[in-house]
Design an enzyme around this catalytic site. Structure first.
Site, PDB file in Angstrom:
ATOM      1  N   HIS A   1      -7.934   7.326  11.096  1.00  0.00           N
ATOM      2  CA  HIS A   1      -7.474   5.932  11.027  1.00  0.00           C
ATOM      3  C   HIS A   1      -5.960   5.810  10.901  1.00  0.00           C
ATOM      4  CE1 HIS A   1     -11.733   4.382   9.738  1.00  0.00           C
ATOM      5  NE2 HIS A   1     -11.704   4.874  10.955  1.00  0.00           N
TER       6      HIS A   1
ATOM      7  N   GLN B   1     -10.917   9.201   6.919  1.00  0.00           N
ATOM      8  CA  GLN B   1     -10.650   7.802   7.270  1.00  0.00           C
ATOM      9  C   GLN B   1      -9.493   7.273   6.423  1.00  0.00           C
ATOM     10  OE1 GLN B   1     -14.729   5.611   7.732  1.00  0.00           O
ATOM     11  NE2 GLN B   1     -15.004   7.327   6.354  1.00  0.00           N
ATOM     12  N   ASN B   2      -9.039   8.118   5.480  1.00  0.00           N
ATOM     13  CA  ASN B   2      -7.985   7.659   4.568  1.00  0.00           C
ATOM     14  C   ASN B   2      -6.620   7.779   5.226  1.00  0.00           C
ATOM     15  OD1 ASN B   2     -10.061   7.350   2.806  1.00  0.00           O
ATOM     16  ND2 ASN B   2      -9.661   9.227   1.665  1.00  0.00           N
TER      17      ASN B   2
ATOM     18  N   ARG C   1       0.831  -1.208   0.000  1.00  0.00           N
ATOM     19  CA  ARG C   1       0.000   0.000   0.000  1.00  0.00           C
ATOM     20  C   ARG C   1       0.867   1.261   0.000  1.00  0.00           C
ATOM     21  NH1 ARG C   1      -4.782  -0.114   4.128  1.00  0.00           N
ATOM     22  NH2 ARG C   1      -5.578   1.440   2.694  1.00  0.00           N
TER      23      ARG C   1
ATOM     24  N   ASP D   1      -3.808   7.475   3.306  1.00  0.00           N
ATOM     25  CA  ASP D   1      -2.844   7.680   2.223  1.00  0.00           C
ATOM     26  C   ASP D   1      -2.151   9.036   2.245  1.00  0.00           C
ATOM     27  OD1 ASP D   1      -4.847   9.441   1.175  1.00  0.00           O
ATOM     28  OD2 ASP D   1      -5.742   7.808   0.031  1.00  0.00           O
TER      29      ASP D   1
ATOM     30  N   ASN E   1     -21.460  10.597  -2.878  1.00  0.00           N
ATOM     31  CA  ASN E   1     -20.947   9.229  -2.975  1.00  0.00           C
ATOM     32  C   ASN E   1     -21.333   8.619  -4.318  1.00  0.00           C
ATOM     33  OD1 ASN E   1     -19.397   7.651  -1.077  1.00  0.00           O
ATOM     34  ND2 ASN E   1     -20.984   6.096  -1.258  1.00  0.00           N
TER      35      ASN E   1
ATOM     36  N   GLY F   1     -17.378   9.928  -0.363  1.00  0.00           N
ATOM     37  CA  GLY F   1     -16.608   8.728  -0.694  1.00  0.00           C
ATOM     38  C   GLY F   1     -16.463   7.737   0.436  1.00  0.00           C
ATOM     39  N   THR F   2     -17.526   7.575   1.207  1.00  0.00           N
ATOM     40  CA  THR F   2     -17.438   6.607   2.302  1.00  0.00           C
ATOM     41  C   THR F   2     -18.712   5.770   2.364  1.00  0.00           C
ATOM     42  OG1 THR F   2     -17.128   6.300   4.688  1.00  0.00           O
ATOM     43  CG2 THR F   2     -18.076   8.417   4.002  1.00  0.00           C
TER      44      THR F   2
HETATM   45  N1  APR Z   1     -16.265   9.300  -5.655  1.00  0.00           N
HETATM   46  C1  APR Z   1     -17.102   9.188  -4.595  1.00  0.00           C
HETATM   47  N2  APR Z   1     -17.372   8.025  -4.001  1.00  0.00           N
HETATM   48  C2  APR Z   1     -16.755   6.947  -4.474  1.00  0.00           C
HETATM   49  C3  APR Z   1     -15.854   6.967  -5.564  1.00  0.00           C
HETATM   50  C4  APR Z   1     -15.623   8.227  -6.173  1.00  0.00           C
HETATM   51  N3  APR Z   1     -14.804   8.376  -7.198  1.00  0.00           N
HETATM   52  N4  APR Z   1     -15.407   5.711  -5.798  1.00  0.00           N
HETATM   53  C5  APR Z   1     -15.988   4.934  -4.880  1.00  0.00           C
HETATM   54  N5  APR Z   1     -16.801   5.668  -4.082  1.00  0.00           N
HETATM   55  C6  APR Z   1     -17.595   5.248  -2.936  1.00  0.00           C
HETATM   56  C7  APR Z   1     -18.116   3.836  -3.026  1.00  0.00           C
HETATM   57  O1  APR Z   1     -19.401   3.868  -3.628  1.00  0.00           O
HETATM   58  C8  APR Z   1     -18.176   3.415  -1.561  1.00  0.00           C
HETATM   59  O2  APR Z   1     -19.458   3.659  -1.001  1.00  0.00           O
HETATM   60  O3  APR Z   1     -16.732   5.280  -1.824  1.00  0.00           O
HETATM   61  C9  APR Z   1     -17.153   4.330  -0.878  1.00  0.00           C
HETATM   62  C10 APR Z   1     -15.896   3.608  -0.375  1.00  0.00           C
HETATM   63  O4  APR Z   1     -16.255   2.745   0.639  1.00  0.00           O
HETATM   64  P1  APR Z   1     -15.179   1.856   1.421  1.00  0.00           P
HETATM   65  O5  APR Z   1     -14.282   1.198   0.418  1.00  0.00           O
HETATM   66  O6  APR Z   1     -15.940   1.001   2.369  1.00  0.00           O
HETATM   67  O7  APR Z   1     -14.283   2.926   2.167  1.00  0.00           O
HETATM   68  P2  APR Z   1     -14.473   3.681   3.542  1.00  0.00           P
HETATM   69  O8  APR Z   1     -15.891   4.048   3.787  1.00  0.00           O
HETATM   70  O9  APR Z   1     -13.447   4.747   3.575  1.00  0.00           O
HETATM   71  O10 APR Z   1     -14.044   2.542   4.567  1.00  0.00           O
HETATM   72  C11 APR Z   1     -14.006   2.850   5.915  1.00  0.00           C
HETATM   73  O11 APR Z   1     -12.927   0.770   6.443  1.00  0.00           O
HETATM   74  O12 APR Z   1     -11.326  -0.345   5.182  1.00  0.00           O
HETATM   75  C12 APR Z   1     -11.609   0.228   6.404  1.00  0.00           C
HETATM   76  O13 APR Z   1     -10.354   1.507   7.946  1.00  0.00           O
HETATM   77  C13 APR Z   1     -10.642   1.344   6.576  1.00  0.00           C
HETATM   78  O14 APR Z   1     -10.944   3.703   6.581  1.00  0.00           O
HETATM   79  C14 APR Z   1     -11.463   2.515   6.058  1.00  0.00           C
HETATM   80  C15 APR Z   1     -12.848   2.173   6.582  1.00  0.00           C
END
Ligand code: APR
Length: 247
Positions: A114, A96-97, A64, A99, A218, A192-193
């Site tokens: 996180h 929550q990112n 990563r 990166d 989202n 984006g979550t």
């Molecule tokens: N723009 C907006 N939303 C997007 C895009 C984009 N370009 N691409 C994907 N998404 C949305 C997806 O539809 C999804 O609902 O972003 C969301 C990503 O969800 P997850 O992958 O579950 O990420 P996140 O919510 O940040 O996860 C929370 O879980 O993996 C653990 O600790 C880690 O911080 C992370 C936490």
């Protein structure tokens, strides 16, 4: 498309997740179907996973690190930088990112709930060594050791089953209290979550409870979508730059 008015009366708390980095080329947790090398990520990114197989955990995070080092912030990150410049101390970004892309884009008021992919710390809670910057992509089969106590080093990440840093939660809480009691307009925007991982997924309810206005940007419907008053479906890199109306 609706627009979000950002004027001198507005306090804005933003929560971002993996989707905001997707257009930079960082795979989302959902995008990987929650799997890495056919294993649920929860089994790798957890204290149990580390105790069982630290080599495997470092292989995951080294991959990563290598991936995140080669990508750049996208227009979604840039829009948040512009909003912060406009609002100043009436803006806070909780992400929550791990990166580091928000800081690389220029965001300053950032809470990395996180942790950070480019930081490492000692896995021994008794060790006094503080978390430190570490961009090393460790070679396959390597687990770094602590120079102070000899224990294994670990990524400075909040894993599944671990508590968030109370200082980070206090910063968000403190901002929310000031926003709610300011006499101005308190806005919460999540982008984006997937709304599946707590406590971040519960922030929408706390803000609504405090009388705030709630927005979601989202790509797919999030698990907590219906709890938001305003929802814009689309990519954050396309929606955010057009959404904010800076007055
Ligand atoms: N723009 C907006 N939303 C997007 C895009 C984009 N370009 N691409 C994907 N998404 C949305 C997806 O539809 C999804 O609902 O972003 C969301 C990503 O969800 P997850 O992958 O579950 O990420 P996140 O919510 O940040 O996860 C929370 O879980 O993996 C653990 O600790 C880690 O911080 C992370 C936490």
């Amino acid at each position: 498309m609706e627009t979000l008015l950002l004027d001198s009366n507005t306090w804005l708390l933003v929560l971002t997740g993996a989707g905001v980095s997707a257009e930079s080329g960082v795979p989302t947790f959902r995008g990987m179907n929650g799997l890495w090398e056919d294993q649920p990520v929860e089994q790798v990114a957890s204290p149990e996973g580390f105790a069982k197989d630290p080599l495997r955990v470092w292989r995951f995070y080294s991959q990563r690190r290598a991936g995140a080092a080669g990508v750049s912030p996208n227009p979604g990150h840039d829009a948040l930088v512009a909003w912060e410049r406009h609002l100043g101390d009436r803006f806070l970004l909780a992400t929550q990112n791990v990166d580091g892309l928000h800081s690389r884009a220029g965001s300053q008021r950032v809470v990395e709930m996180h942790g950070n992919l480019f930081k490492t710390r000692c896995s021994n809670d008794e060790c006094k060594r503080a978390p430190f910057e570490d961009t090393t992509v460790y070679a396959e089969g390597t687990v770094p050791g602590c120079k102070d106590c000899g224990s294994l080093l670990r990524p400075h990440i909040v894993w599944f089953g671990e508590y968030l840093d109370p200082t980070d939660l206090e910063r968000i809480q403190d901002f929310s209290l000031r926003a709610a009691s300011s006499g101005g307009r308190f806005v919460f925007l999540a982008a984006g979550t997937s709304g599946a991982v707590y406590p971040a997924a519960g922030m929408v309810d706390q803000v609504r409870g405090a009388g705030g206005e709630t927005w979601l940007v989202n790509l797919d419907p999030a698990e907590n979508s219906r709890r938001f008053q305003h929802s814009v479906q689309g990519k954050s890199g396309e929606v955010l730059p057009k959404l904010g109306r800076l007055v």
